[in-house]
Design a protein around this motif. Sequence first.
Motif, short mmCIF file in Angstrom:
data_model
loop_
_atom_site.label_atom_id
_atom_site.label_comp_id
_atom_site.label_asym_id
_atom_site.label_seq_id
_atom_site.Cartn_x
_atom_site.Cartn_y
_atom_site.Cartn_z
N HIS A 158 0.84 -1.21 0.00
CA HIS A 158 0.00 0.00 0.00
C HIS A 158 0.87 1.25 0.00
O HIS A 158 0.62 2.20 -0.75
CB HIS A 158 -0.93 -0.01 1.22
N ASP A 212 1.39 4.04 -3.03
CA ASP A 212 0.98 5.42 -2.73
C ASP A 212 2.06 6.44 -3.02
O ASP A 212 1.77 7.55 -3.48
CB ASP A 212 0.56 5.54 -1.25
N ILE A 213 3.34 6.11 -2.73
CA ILE A 213 4.36 7.16 -2.76
C ILE A 213 5.36 7.04 -3.91
O ILE A 213 6.08 7.99 -4.18
CB ILE A 213 5.13 7.25 -1.43
#
Length: 259
Positions: free
Chosen positions: A218, A222-223
Amino acid sequence: MGGPHHVLKIENLHLSFGGIKALQGVNFEAREGEITGVIGPNGAGKTSLFNSISGFYTPDQGSVSFEGNDITGLSPDKRAELGLARTFQNIALFRGMTVLDNIKLGGHTRLKTGVWQALRYFGAARREELELRRDIEERVIDFLEIDHIRKYPITMLPYGLQKRVELGRALAMRPKVLLLDEPVAGMNREETADMARFILDVQDEFGTTVLLVEHDMHMVMDICSQIVVLNFGQQIASGTPAEVSRNDAVIEAYLGAAA
């Protein structure tokens, strides 16, 4: 205007230990000012790749280039001087020292005064040390929000804060490329969210190129702007998070690991 250029380039990297092939022809680029993730099941070769990039392992074949220069034959300390910093999967802090002293150790790669110069020119060495301390206190400690624990010994800190201190030690080197080896391993959800925020802030405020190995999918999705996927030492995919998440070979590798 063109897009960002690569600051770190891995070409045809092969690494073996006896009959075990840890890496087999890995190729990718980490673009300047972006976050690139390296993922894969356990035993995929992620840490072997990091150790090859940072100079702890010498590859059997292939090259590691930094800002257009081949650094494959350079020692870890020479790579650090060029601007390559890393954290480790297992915390590698000096447990008998304070937070501030641990972080200052990272900054000593930037000091120009050698041992003999320090003996001859004590005043210059002292000024340089004070400037380093001021830089660390104003830039790193405030940035990571750890001013309240800077005098604490490492052994008094919970795991999540120790990982943040290790990040601080790497940042004290003013790296151009920051290698993060499982930065949120063992953290709870709140600690993971904090670390993800700090990594994004490092990229945004300092313009640092980040390469990270991580199991938390996750957070990676996300980054990271680019993701490289390894499986049994081979690179099976690379691309944006959306492209990688739809890749059949990646899905098969992770489903196989889950099974």
